[in-house]
Write a protein that holds these residues in place. Sequence first.
Motif, short mmCIF file in Angstrom:
data_model
loop_
_atom_site.label_atom_id
_atom_site.label_comp_id
_atom_site.label_asym_id
_atom_site.label_seq_id
_atom_site.Cartn_x
_atom_site.Cartn_y
_atom_site.Cartn_z
N ILE A 361 31.24 38.61 34.94
CA ILE A 361 31.59 38.32 36.32
C ILE A 361 30.86 39.22 37.29
N GLU A 362 30.94 40.53 37.06
CA GLU A 362 30.39 41.51 38.00
C GLU A 362 30.00 42.75 37.21
N PRO A 363 28.76 42.83 36.73
CA PRO A 363 28.36 43.93 35.83
C PRO A 363 28.63 45.32 36.39
N GLY A 364 28.59 45.50 37.69
CA GLY A 364 28.81 46.82 38.27
C GLY A 364 30.25 47.26 38.26
N ALA A 365 31.16 46.38 37.85
CA ALA A 365 32.60 46.72 37.86
C ALA A 365 33.24 46.42 36.51
N ARG A 366 32.50 46.56 35.43
CA ARG A 366 33.02 46.14 34.14
C ARG A 366 34.24 46.93 33.70
N SER A 367 34.27 48.22 33.97
CA SER A 367 35.44 49.01 33.56
C SER A 367 36.70 48.53 34.26
N ARG A 368 36.58 48.25 35.55
CA ARG A 368 37.74 47.81 36.30
C ARG A 368 38.14 46.38 35.93
N LEU A 369 37.15 45.53 35.67
CA LEU A 369 37.46 44.18 35.22
C LEU A 369 38.20 44.22 33.88
N ASN A 370 37.74 45.08 32.98
CA ASN A 370 38.39 45.23 31.69
C ASN A 370 39.81 45.75 31.87
N ALA A 371 40.01 46.66 32.81
CA ALA A 371 41.35 47.19 33.07
C ALA A 371 42.29 46.09 33.53
N VAL A 372 41.82 45.21 34.41
CA VAL A 372 42.67 44.10 34.88
C VAL A 372 43.05 43.20 33.72
N LEU A 373 42.09 42.87 32.86
CA LEU A 373 42.36 42.01 31.72
C LEU A 373 43.42 42.62 30.81
N PHE A 374 43.27 43.92 30.51
CA PHE A 374 44.19 44.55 29.57
C PHE A 374 45.54 44.84 30.21
N VAL A 375 45.59 45.07 31.50
CA VAL A 375 46.90 45.20 32.16
C VAL A 375 47.68 43.89 32.01
N GLY A 376 47.01 42.76 32.26
CA GLY A 376 47.67 41.47 32.08
C GLY A 376 48.15 41.27 30.65
N MET A 377 47.33 41.69 29.69
CA MET A 377 47.68 41.51 28.29
C MET A 377 48.90 42.35 27.91
N PHE A 378 48.93 43.60 28.35
CA PHE A 378 50.02 44.47 27.91
C PHE A 378 51.30 44.26 28.72
N ILE A 379 51.18 43.73 29.93
CA ILE A 379 52.39 43.28 30.61
C ILE A 379 53.01 42.12 29.82
#
Length: 424
Positions: A361-379
């Motif tokens: 989606i946005e290579p310059g923000a991969r860490s934050r994109l990954n964080a959003v994905l995993f927050v959704g998963m662990f919620i």
Amino acid sequence: MSSIHTSHNQAALAGTHEPAPQATTATTAPAETPLGPGLVLLLAAGAGLSVASLYYSQPMLGVMAADLKAGDQAIGLVPTLTQLGYALGILLLAPLGDRHDRRRIILAKASLLVAALAGAALAPSLAVLLAASLAIGLTATLAQDIVPAAATLAPNARRGKVVGTVMTGLLMGILLSRVVSGVVAAQAGWRAMFGLAALGVAAIGVAAWRGLPRFAPTTALPYKALLGSLLDLLRRHGALRHAALAQGLLAMGFSGFWSTLAVMLHGEPFHMGSAAAGAFGLAGAAGALAAPLAGHLADRRGPELVTRLGTGLTALSFALMCLAPLLSPAAQLWLLGIGTVGFDLGVQSTLIAHQTIVYGIEPGARSRLNAVLFVGMFIGMAGGAALASALLAHWGWLAVTGMATLTALAAFAVRLWPVPAGEA
């Protein structure tokens, strides 16, 4: 969000160049630290042992409940708070890796995780155990600092291989944690398992203190701006919202199954101990270890197809488990094993495909994109553990498998729903 809407931070939220961080003593460049097999093994072991801390309790819930004289629904709060703590840790702590020396963060989290695991081992009551479980979840986000550290240290030509090796360690930690904890709890008790886990993480912390280099910060964004950028990314990218929602729905059934399996097997008609519940982790390993094949399929046919196949396989596997009341106890165990292979393969394959989508989606923000994905998963995991415990207590195992089937079908529906134009 208004506090971060300055021209300085808008560029960061758009994934463009951020201001260079101020000078710091932690400026060791990756090229100055040879990334040999020993350091890669250390990072893989660290990721595996830290994330394993999230799952040790699941096969032991039956014996823990008996020892602490807790009901099924009350003991179900242990995995619920652990997963919730992990989601909060990813949301509130993971962005700090861009702002501070990642080595210091890894060492601090390792020390706190050791303390949390020791607190669980010594817990005199359920209330203390629940507090320790929340702390374990928060500090087990150590794994989410180790993987970016590996990517930073690896040279470009080896980055994919190094990160893949570390992720294999993380995956093995998830898969084998239930097997190990089930056996240890059966032989030495559940407190011994938490004590051994604390010793393992302590050993990793000492090795990291000796072997890890310092890392220079990569951004000067204030803490509030880093958190604000997560919301902005979620708002702007429909593909990210779809991925986080679908993976969160799958995680509800996944966590609900594993959080109640030990309690279900402990009762009628099976009367099995923690070792039997942990052994089902081997069935899960068979499915999840095959999941990397989904990456090759995603490369050839696209990740969207893999998400639909994965969510569909997960729904089918849980639906088959709903037939268990029609079978003999022995046949039910076989059905559980087959279903576990199927839904673990489906969930892990979908996660790999979702990561492929999100990282593009946005290579310059991969860490934050990954964080959003995993927050959704662990919620989703935390919600699934709580809901499944209540369902098991009031309506039995069939209600748990029914819930898991419905959430997997909902995830399949999300993957069929098109992303709005202009929000890729």
